[in-house]
Design a protein around this motif. Structure first.
Motif, PDB file in Angstrom:
ATOM      1  N   GLU A  56       0.826  -1.208   0.000  1.00  0.00           N
ATOM      2  CA  GLU A  56       0.000   0.000   0.000  1.00  0.00           C
ATOM      3  C   GLU A  56       0.869   1.271   0.000  1.00  0.00           C
ATOM      4  O   GLU A  56       0.386   2.355   0.329  1.00  0.00           O
ATOM      5  CB  GLU A  56      -0.916  -0.003   1.236  1.00  0.00           C
ATOM      6  N   ASN A  57       2.140   1.118  -0.367  1.00  0.00           N
ATOM      7  CA  ASN A  57       3.067   2.258  -0.490  1.00  0.00           C
ATOM      8  C   ASN A  57       3.300   2.977   0.839  1.00  0.00           C
ATOM      9  O   ASN A  57       3.389   4.212   0.893  1.00  0.00           O
ATOM     10  CB  ASN A  57       2.576   3.264  -1.537  1.00  0.00           C
ATOM     11  N   ASP A  58       3.414   2.207   1.917  1.00  0.00           N
ATOM     12  CA  ASP A  58       3.802   2.773   3.211  1.00  0.00           C
ATOM     13  C   ASP A  58       5.031   2.019   3.707  1.00  0.00           C
ATOM     14  O   ASP A  58       4.957   1.226   4.658  1.00  0.00           O
ATOM     15  CB  ASP A  58       2.647   2.652   4.211  1.00  0.00           C
ATOM     16  N   PRO A  59       6.195   2.231   3.036  1.00  0.00           N
ATOM     17  CA  PRO A  59       7.383   1.448   3.396  1.00  0.00           C
ATOM     18  C   PRO A  59       7.876   1.733   4.804  1.00  0.00           C
ATOM     19  O   PRO A  59       8.487   0.869   5.428  1.00  0.00           O
ATOM     20  CB  PRO A  59       8.409   1.865   2.350  1.00  0.00           C
ATOM     21  N   GLY A  60       7.605   2.944   5.334  1.00  0.00           N
ATOM     22  CA  GLY A  60       8.048   3.244   6.694  1.00  0.00           C
ATOM     23  C   GLY A  60       7.387   2.334   7.705  1.00  0.00           C
ATOM     24  O   GLY A  60       8.045   1.785   8.597  1.00  0.00           O
ATOM     25  N   ALA A  61       6.059   2.171   7.586  1.00  0.00           N
ATOM     26  CA  ALA A  61       5.339   1.282   8.500  1.00  0.00           C
ATOM     27  C   ALA A  61       5.777  -0.167   8.295  1.00  0.00           C
ATOM     28  O   ALA A  61       5.944  -0.927   9.258  1.00  0.00           O
ATOM     29  CB  ALA A  61       3.829   1.426   8.277  1.00  0.00           C
ATOM     30  N   ALA A  62       5.970  -0.562   7.017  1.00  0.00           N
ATOM     31  CA  ALA A  62       6.417  -1.924   6.729  1.00  0.00           C
ATOM     32  C   ALA A  62       7.784  -2.190   7.361  1.00  0.00           C
ATOM     33  O   ALA A  62       8.003  -3.244   7.971  1.00  0.00           O
ATOM     34  CB  ALA A  62       6.479  -2.138   5.221  1.00  0.00           C
ATOM     35  N   PHE A  63       8.673  -1.250   7.239  1.00  0.00           N
ATOM     36  CA  PHE A  63      10.002  -1.423   7.825  1.00  0.00           C
ATOM     37  C   PHE A  63       9.906  -1.575   9.333  1.00  0.00           C
ATOM     38  O   PHE A  63      10.544  -2.462   9.933  1.00  0.00           O
ATOM     39  CB  PHE A  63      10.888  -0.226   7.467  1.00  0.00           C
ATOM     40  N   SER A  64       9.111  -0.729   9.986  1.00  0.00           N
ATOM     41  CA  SER A  64       9.008  -0.793  11.447  1.00  0.00           C
ATOM     42  C   SER A  64       8.508  -2.154  11.908  1.00  0.00           C
ATOM     43  O   SER A  64       9.017  -2.734  12.876  1.00  0.00           O
ATOM     44  CB  SER A  64       8.066   0.303  11.945  1.00  0.00           C
ATOM     45  N   LEU A  65       7.503  -2.678  11.209  1.00  0.00           N
ATOM     46  CA  LEU A  65       6.959  -3.991  11.593  1.00  0.00           C
ATOM     47  C   LEU A  65       7.980  -5.106  11.398  1.00  0.00           C
ATOM     48  O   LEU A  65       8.157  -5.968  12.267  1.00  0.00           O
ATOM     49  CB  LEU A  65       5.695  -4.265  10.775  1.00  0.00           C
ATOM     50  N   LEU A  66       8.665  -5.109  10.246  1.00  0.00           N
ATOM     51  CA  LEU A  66       9.650  -6.173   9.985  1.00  0.00           C
ATOM     52  C   LEU A  66      10.864  -6.038  10.894  1.00  0.00           C
ATOM     53  O   LEU A  66      11.428  -7.036  11.369  1.00  0.00           O
ATOM     54  CB  LEU A  66      10.064  -6.145   8.515  1.00  0.00           C
ATOM     55  N   HIS A  67      11.283  -4.809  11.142  1.00  0.00           N
ATOM     56  CA  HIS A  67      12.442  -4.582  12.012  1.00  0.00           C
ATOM     57  C   HIS A  67      12.132  -5.054  13.435  1.00  0.00           C
ATOM     58  O   HIS A  67      12.955  -5.713  14.094  1.00  0.00           O
ATOM     59  CB  HIS A  67      12.808  -3.097  11.986  1.00  0.00           C
ATOM     60  N   ASP A  68      10.928  -4.731  13.920  1.00  0.00           N
ATOM     61  CA  ASP A  68      10.532  -5.172  15.254  1.00  0.00           C
ATOM     62  C   ASP A  68      10.474  -6.697  15.326  1.00  0.00           C
ATOM     63  O   ASP A  68      10.943  -7.300  16.300  1.00  0.00           O
ATOM     64  CB  ASP A  68       9.164  -4.574  15.607  1.00  0.00           C
TER      65      ASP A  68
END
Length: 591
Positions: free
Chosen positions: A64-76
């Motif tokens: 959905e073009n929200d890479p910041g949120a995606a990164f935070s979830l995967l990083h966590d």
């Protein structure tokens, strides 16, 4: 709760991007399109319902073009599970969205979680290079060297100069790598490779003296090291004092110790000696190569080139023909460049004795497509010597250039032809045409200025060189050319000396800049200093023009026998050198 392999569940649930190479992230302005999933397949998984939902949500956020949120979830998720594939995924999402600092933060967490895995250190190095942070690359490089298998460690070290070649701050890069290489320098198994790598980095940082000391350290630890010898050889090419002796020491080791790399290095050494007009040294090395078993055919090629340079045409022709005979027994692809060079040299010698039919016959034997412009230039010169200059020029412009690089080469070849046949005005016109097409080409601007000087356009030459210096202040050849021109005309001598000294500061071992300095010292009346500098220049590069200047200083000091001896040597080097000929005519001397 039953467990399923991580890949099976994720591949079934997600059909979206996973990876974009870091280099593409670093170099493009357009966000990359999603790529198909590429996830590792572990043998077991900690994928419970909560983690599954978190990973699925992260991938959907990315879609959905929200890479910041995606990164935070995967990083966590990666930090909670310490799974390498999740760290990798978080890093790749950050890279895909060009969030370099986030990628670096995630990869450093990955490094802390798995310090003995090679992959996170490799990612960290790549990200630091992409972020242009060379001062920080030492730590990941040190770990990559440490983690490499023993039989690959030297290869990893040897690859470092190419890995960091594009960094902008060479000084910071060198400082970081000096620290990274300390353990390798102290290990006898890696010391030679580490010293060679350090030397190459020092050379890239503009420190040839330090690079030579590193080459000497490498050869001290492994005297037969081909890579250490190759670094010394590169410094020989740059005429760094002491490099010749370092390479000679390598040649004293048993041939079998350095393996198959020894012969090409030795042959390259002879070629450099020929380029530097060190005839005696070249002869000595060719004798050594002839004593090898069996002697390589290239010995006869190089002997022919040496005889040609020393104006022994009969000996040169015999040696080159002998090479062609021996080369026939080798695979065609192995000797094509040498065969072409031999045939071009034979054609040139035939042209010099005005046997134009023989020259064309030699050229006809060159395989089509082998350095076609060099062949065309030789054919054009034959035509020009026969009074067919228009046909010669047309030949060099046919076929029409397909791109700017070919067009530039054609113009340079045409200008060279016109210089060689004594048409400086036409050569200047060609350079002017080329410089108009390529206004930012410093080499073309320099050649145009030199052509202006040959036609007596002294003011134009000076204006063009000053414009070049203003545009490219580190182009030291322009300072030298302008300083020498003023000294040769005996004008504005203090300014001429200052210009030459600036050139010498950039290239302190250049024999031709030393020649310019000696000549301006002579013009200033400093005869003792002129003799010292010109002797140094002539020792570094025996050259007919330097011989002309050195002989004239001896002559002015009343040392006529010394002057005559130097001039005779100069005539043996190049009997057609215009500076030497004009000097002897002006002083009415017959050596």
């Amino acid at each position: 709760m039953s467990r399923a392999p991580f890949t099976t569940l994720m591949a079934a649930a997600i059909a979206c991007t996973l990876t974009t190479p870091f280099a593409a992230w670093a170099q493009t302005d357009t966000p990359p399109r999603p790529a198909p999933p590429t996830v590792d397949t572990p043998t077991s998984s900690d994928l419970d319902a909560e983690l599954f939902y978190q990973l699925l949500l992260g991938e959907l956020q990315l879609r959905e073009n929200d890479p910041g949120a995606a990164f935070s979830l995967l990083h966590d998720a990666a930090q909670r599970t310490q799974r390498p594939e999740l760290y990798r995924r978080a890093v790749e999402i950050a890279l895909q969205s060009r969030a370099g600092n986030a990628a670096l933060s995630a990869v450093r967490d990955w490094v802390r979680a798995h310090p003995d895995q090679e992959e996170p250190h490799r990612y960290e190095l790549q990200i630091l290079l992409a972020l242009n942070r060379p001062a920080d690359i030492g730590t990941p490089l040190r770990h990559l060297i440490r983690l490499a298998p023993a039989d690959r460690r030297n290869d990893v070290i040897a690859a470092i100069p190419q890995t960091v070649a594009r960094t902008e701050d060479k000084s910071a890069t060198l400082k970081a790598l000096q620290e990274a290489l300390k353990p390798a320098l102290a290990d006898p198994h890696t010391a030679a490779a580490a010293w060679v790598t350090l030397g190459r980095l020092q050379l890239a940082n503009g420190a040839p003296g330090e690079a030579l000391r590193s080459a000497q350290q490498a050869l001290a630890r492994q005297p037969h090291s081909p890579t250490g010898a190759a670094l010394a050889l590169e410094l020989v090419e740059r005429e760094q004092p002491g490099a010749h002796a370092a390479f000679q020491a390598f040649l004293q080791t048993p041939p079998e110790a350095s393996g198959r790399a020894r012969l090409p290095l030795h042959l390259t050494f002879v070629r450099l000696l020929l380029d530097q007009r060190r005839w005696a040294d070249a002869t000595q090395e060719l004798d050594r190569l002839r004593r090898s078993t069996p002697p390589p055919p290239e010995v006869w090629l190089l002997q022919g080139l040496l005889d040609g340079l020393q104006h022994r045409p009969q000996a040169a022709e015999a040696a080159l023909q002998r090479y062609l005979e021996l080369a026939q027994a080798q695979p065609a692809e192995d000797n094509r460049p040498g065969r072409t060079q031999a045939l071009l040299q034979l054609a040139q010698m035939a042209e010099q004795r005005q046997d134009y039919a023989a020259a064309n016959a030699w050229l006809d034997q060159i395989d089509p497509g082998d350095d076609i412009l060099a062949v065309q230039l030789r054919r054009a010169t034959v035509l020009a010597r026969q009074g067919q200059l228009d046909r010669a020029r047309a030949l060099l412009r046919h076929p029409p250039a397909r791109n700017d690089a070919e067009l530039r080469r054609q113009w340079l070849a045409e200008a060279q032809l016109l210089r060689d046949v004594g048409q400086p005005t036409l050569a200047y016109a060609v350079y002017t045409e080329a410089a108009a097409r390529f206004p930012d080409d410093a080499d073309l601007a320099y050649e145009r200025a030199m052509a202006a000087e040959k036609t007596g356009r002294h003011d134009e030459m000076e204006a063009q060189l000053r414009a070049l210096i203003a545009r490219q202040p580190d182009f030291h050849h322009a300072y030298n050319a302008l300083g020498y021109a003023l000294a040769d005309r005996n004008e504005r001598l203090p300014e001429a000396k200052a210009l030459i000294q600036k050139a010498l500061a950039a290239a302190p071992n250049d024999p031709f800049i030393l020649d310019s300095l000696g000549w301006v010292e002579f013009r200033l009346g400093h005869h003792a200093e002129a003799l010292r500098v010109l002797r140094d220049a002539y020792q570094r590069r025996p050259d007919a023009e330097i011989a002309a200047h050195l002989g004239e200083v001896h002559w002015a000091a009343g040392q006529h026998e010394a002057a005559l001896a130097i001039w005779r040597e100069g005539l043996r080097l190049n009997p057609d050198n215009p500076t030497l000929r004009q000097t002897l005519q002006r002083l009415q001397v017959t050596p």
